[in-house]
Design an enzyme around this catalytic site. Sequence first.
Site, short mmCIF file in Angstrom:
data_model
loop_
_atom_site.label_atom_id
_atom_site.label_comp_id
_atom_site.label_asym_id
_atom_site.label_seq_id
_atom_site.Cartn_x
_atom_site.Cartn_y
_atom_site.Cartn_z
N SER A 78 0.82 -1.21 0.00
CA SER A 78 0.00 0.00 0.00
C SER A 78 0.86 1.27 0.00
O SER A 78 1.70 1.44 -0.88
CB SER A 78 -0.96 -0.05 1.18
OG SER A 78 -2.02 0.87 1.04
N LEU A 79 0.71 2.15 0.99
CA LEU A 79 1.50 3.38 1.05
C LEU A 79 2.99 3.09 0.94
O LEU A 79 3.73 3.84 0.29
CB LEU A 79 1.21 4.12 2.36
CG LEU A 79 2.14 5.30 2.71
CD1 LEU A 79 2.00 6.42 1.70
CD2 LEU A 79 1.85 5.80 4.13
N PHE A 139 -10.78 2.96 8.24
CA PHE A 139 -9.78 2.68 7.21
C PHE A 139 -9.38 1.21 7.22
O PHE A 139 -9.22 0.59 6.17
CB PHE A 139 -8.55 3.57 7.39
CG PHE A 139 -7.65 3.60 6.18
CD1 PHE A 139 -7.88 4.49 5.15
CD2 PHE A 139 -6.58 2.72 6.07
CE1 PHE A 139 -7.06 4.53 4.03
CE2 PHE A 139 -5.75 2.74 4.95
CZ PHE A 139 -6.00 3.65 3.93
N ALA A 141 -11.26 -1.22 8.10
CA ALA A 141 -12.38 -1.96 7.52
C ALA A 141 -12.30 -1.92 6.00
O ALA A 141 -12.58 -2.92 5.32
CB ALA A 141 -13.70 -1.37 8.00
N LEU A 142 -11.89 -0.78 5.45
CA LEU A 142 -11.74 -0.66 4.01
C LEU A 142 -10.59 -1.52 3.50
O LEU A 142 -10.65 -2.09 2.41
CB LEU A 142 -11.50 0.81 3.63
CG LEU A 142 -11.56 1.19 2.16
CD1 LEU A 142 -12.89 0.81 1.54
CD2 LEU A 142 -11.32 2.69 1.99
N ASP A 143 -9.54 -1.65 4.32
CA ASP A 143 -8.41 -2.52 3.96
C ASP A 143 -8.84 -3.96 3.74
O ASP A 143 -8.27 -4.66 2.89
CB ASP A 143 -7.36 -2.51 5.08
CG ASP A 143 -6.42 -1.31 5.00
OD1 ASP A 143 -6.42 -0.62 3.97
OD2 ASP A 143 -5.68 -1.08 5.97
N ASP A 203 -9.73 -6.32 -3.92
CA ASP A 203 -9.21 -5.10 -3.30
C ASP A 203 -10.09 -3.90 -3.68
O ASP A 203 -10.30 -3.63 -4.87
CB ASP A 203 -7.77 -4.87 -3.78
CG ASP A 203 -7.04 -3.79 -3.00
OD1 ASP A 203 -7.69 -2.96 -2.35
OD2 ASP A 203 -5.80 -3.79 -3.06
N HIS A 231 -7.25 -6.02 0.13
CA HIS A 231 -6.13 -5.08 0.12
C HIS A 231 -4.94 -5.56 0.94
O HIS A 231 -3.84 -5.03 0.79
CB HIS A 231 -6.61 -3.72 0.64
CG HIS A 231 -5.61 -2.63 0.48
ND1 HIS A 231 -5.12 -2.23 -0.75
CD2 HIS A 231 -4.97 -1.84 1.40
CE1 HIS A 231 -4.25 -1.25 -0.59
NE2 HIS A 231 -4.14 -1.00 0.70
#
Length: 258
Positions: A78-79, A139, A141-143, A203, A231
């Site tokens: 990710s980042l 965030f 949860a979105l991952d 993802d 993700h």
Amino acid sequence: MHIETLGSGPSLVLLHGWALHGGVFAPLVQRLSDRYTLHLVDLPGHGFSRDSEVPLTLDATVTAILARTPPAAWLAWSLGGLFALHAAASSSQVRGLAMIAATPRFVRDGDWPHGVEGRVFAQFGDDLRNDYAGTLERFLALDTMGSEHARSELRTLKHDLYARGEPAPEALQQGLHLLEQSDLRATLPALSVPTLWLAGRRDLLVPTKAMQASAAVTPQATFVEIAGGGHAPFLGHADRVAADLDRFMQALPLGATA
């Protein structure tokens, strides 16, 4: 900056995603540390690097990591992918690059339809000022949303989130800014090292098409898709990710990561 080194064998530097820390890679550490020397980085403002004086910018952070690690392959989630890609494009010390759910640009625009809406990360920044803990949980949860192992992955991330203390709010804002503003697509065609682009088909943050498009313009690139992955596929599909990483590492030029 905190960098934990363990294991034995060819070196592999691991960079985590937004709000987490190197401890999130525990499933990979369990599967890889008997064959590789792992350098687990806590990015500035995160984990045990919470009070690091290194700015969370691409140049400063990469320079600090390069100064503390040997020539190695780099793995990034990710980042973390922005830092790893910047390092691979600017230093011969990076001998291979494995990108997990990471691309050179996270936000979509007219000629890059593969990211999220431009306001997503800015909105997270606004929400963070008003509800720090709640925003981090949303965030996470979105991952994990969409993954066939979403529940167990979310439990793991919630456990890991504060395991090394709270991430610094200013670092979180800086990280969101990097996710919103960075565009490293121009570096891809000039990369001179083998790359692995490992995507989760489910993802919701980094579409598989984004990683396919990135691999398509990168020399020596291999694209891999995990059908049930979200993700954070290295959590729910750790055996598969470790096997893909093994194949990638073993194919690197002899001595490339020694």
